[in-house]
Design a protein around this motif. Structure first.
Motif, mmCIF file in Angstrom:
data_model
loop_
_atom_site.group_PDB
_atom_site.id
_atom_site.type_symbol
_atom_site.label_atom_id
_atom_site.label_comp_id
_atom_site.label_asym_id
_atom_site.label_seq_id
_atom_site.Cartn_x
_atom_site.Cartn_y
_atom_site.Cartn_z
ATOM 1 N N LEU A 50 0.829 -1.209 0.000
ATOM 2 C CA LEU A 50 0.000 0.000 0.000
ATOM 3 C C LEU A 50 0.866 1.263 0.000
ATOM 4 N N VAL A 68 -5.147 7.253 4.372
ATOM 5 C CA VAL A 68 -6.372 6.579 3.911
ATOM 6 C C VAL A 68 -6.001 5.267 3.221
ATOM 7 N N VAL A 69 -4.959 5.330 2.403
ATOM 8 C CA VAL A 69 -4.537 4.141 1.650
ATOM 9 C C VAL A 69 -3.963 3.081 2.587
ATOM 10 N N SER A 72 -6.030 0.839 5.064
ATOM 11 C CA SER A 72 -7.030 -0.101 4.530
ATOM 12 C C SER A 72 -6.656 -1.560 4.768
ATOM 13 N N GLN A 75 -8.389 -2.926 7.745
ATOM 14 C CA GLN A 75 -9.851 -3.077 7.618
ATOM 15 C C GLN A 75 -10.178 -4.478 7.099
ATOM 16 N N GLN A 96 -13.459 -0.276 13.140
ATOM 17 C CA GLN A 96 -12.357 0.518 12.586
ATOM 18 C C GLN A 96 -11.971 1.582 13.625
ATOM 19 N N SER A 135 -9.304 -2.843 14.157
ATOM 20 C CA SER A 135 -8.203 -2.595 13.231
ATOM 21 C C SER A 135 -7.098 -1.872 13.976
ATOM 22 N N GLN A 138 -4.559 2.353 13.166
ATOM 23 C CA GLN A 138 -5.316 3.513 12.682
ATOM 24 C C GLN A 138 -6.153 4.168 13.771
#
Ligand code: ADP
Ligand code: ASP
Ligand code: MG
Length: 412
Positions: A50, A68-69, A72, A75, A96, A135, A138
């Motif tokens: 990523l 944001v990338v 993931s 998630q 999350q 998760s 984050q």
């Protein structure tokens, strides 16, 4: 009944099969009647992929979108773990970072956790013993409402912070080794697993390069008094080993002088030759680096023969090397140095132990042992419970093994 946080790292959730195996560890604790929150990393290799995509899309990426990338990956694994637990008959729900929420500072890609609100997770415990699958890595910034990430290896920090927020009895960090070793067992096969290691030593080991725990997670465990274990997800789920407890120094009976050897390849050396030896010169060099958020680690200054100039050597993180060089080159006139030399093929080797507080000559023995192996030391730093040497990267393994034997750490 206890309340537990169980964290599974990247290798432990690398495939759906491994996720199912991790779920068996969760089932053991759930069946024992405990309340369980699980924290997962991304599948191993995922975060690197990523990061590479973000850089490919925009070399000078917007850090908010980078987060944001890269967030993931976690998630995916939180959803898969919740599914695996449900398949095994347990109530489970994914969370999350923004849903919990875990609030983080606005330092994108290196956010600090500001607070954790565990109320929603506890409501699930109370309702039907629902397992919360969170998760890692984050959070959300409470002011911008943007997703933030906690820096590489940050799921450890998510887990310990969540354990503190939930007032959990224990935080278990499941990984691909069965505990904390005297040094990286991948580099030294004779490394020994420790039953216990003190917060202070673990903090030094982590900050000096032992990637088994993220530094910040150890800080939180120490300050918030979270009993934290490092243990293996590859143990038999029905007959696991307890792993290594990170605890107070006073709880460790047999103290060694040196307890661990760490190494970090994340170091680059810069030498400024023949800098004018006058007041203000160090400020002229290190001020701009600090303003650019570049962390300087080891520093040595050598007075040269002419007494008028000096050589200054220091290290910066590898990732900041080019930026530091460019910055100093742009200040060539003001700092007035003759030349700038750089080296990236260097490694910092450190020995850690609270026993150094009360024993003299610990580092001197290492200097001698390294010299006998023909290893040249480029820089040295010491502090109360550790010392570090900078050497050529080619000698990493030899130096780590030499020091590991020297301080009597080799397994029988
Ligand atoms: P995870 O993906 O579970 O977070 P990491 O790769 O981040 O796992 O951390 C575990 C790795 O840390 C081990 O595989 C080991 O190679 C490395 N490591 C470095 N130093 C040590 C140490 N002193 N004790 C145990 N493991 C260590
Ligand atoms: N997936 C993130 C990383 O690789 C966080 C973690 O694994 O702890 O850095
Ligand atoms: Mg890790």
């Amino acid at each position: 009944m206890a309340r537990l946080v169980m964290k599974f790292g990247g290798t432990s959730v690398a495939t759906v099969e491994r996720i199912k195996n991790a779920a068996r560890h969760v089932k053991r604790e759930f069946d024992a009647g405990h309340e369980v929150a699980v924290v997962v990393s991304a599948m191993s290799g995922k975060t690197n992929e990523l990061v590479a995509w973000a850089k490919e899309a925009a070399p000078n990426y917007d850090p908010a979108e980078y987060d944001v990338v890269v967030a993931s990956g976690e998630q995916v694994t939180s959803g898969l773990m919740a599914l695996a637990l449900q398949e095994m008959g347990m109530p489970a729900r994914s969370w999350q970072g923004w849903q919990i929420p875990i609030y983080g500072s606005d330092a994108h890609s290196a956010a600090r956790i500001e607070s954790v609100d565990g109320a929603g997770i506890v409501a699930g415990f109370d309702r039907n013993r629902e397992i919360a699958v969170c998760s890692g890595f984050q959070g959300i910034n409470p002011r911008s409402h943007r997703i933030v990430t906690l820096g590489r290896g940050g799921s450890d920090t998510s887990a310990v912070a969540l354990a503190a927020g939930l007032k959990a009895d224990r935080c278990d960090i499941y990984t691909d080794v069965d505990g904390v070793y005297t040094t990286d067992p991948r580099v030294v096969p004779k490394a020994r697993r420790m039953d216990k290691v003190s917060f202070e030593e673990m903090l030094e080991m982590a900050s000096l390069g032992s990637k088994v725990l993220q530094v910040r997670s150890v800080e939180i465990a120490m300050v918030q008094r979270v009993p934290t274990y490092v243990r293996s997800s590859f143990d038999d789920p029905d007959n696991p080993n307890p792993g290594t407890l990170i605890c107070d120094e006073d709880d460790i009976v047999e103290q060694q002088i040196v307890t661990g050897i760490a190494f970090s390849r994340d170091e680059a050396q810069i030498t400024l030759r023949r800098v004018a030896d006058k007041p203000g010169v160090a400020a002229a060099i290190f001020g701009p680096l600090a303003d650019a958020n570049i962390n300087v680690d080891m520093i040595i200054q050598v007075v040269s023969d002419d007494q008028a100039t000096t050589d200054i050597t220091f290290t910066v993180p590898t990732g900041d090397f080019e930026r530091a060089k460019a910055l100093l080159e742009s200040k060539h006139e003001t700092i007035a140095y003759q030349s700038l030399q750089g080296a990236t093929e260097v490694v910092k080797i450190s020995a850690i132990g609270v026993g150094m507080r009360s024993h003299a000559g610990v580092a001197a023995r290492a200097f001698r042992a390294l010299a006998e192996k023909g290893i040249n030391i480029r820089a040295i730093t010491t502090s109360e419970i550790k010392f570090s040497v900078l050497i050529d990267a080619a000698y990493t393994e030899l130096a780590v093994r030499t020091l590991h034997s020297l301080y009597g750490l080799d397994a029988a």
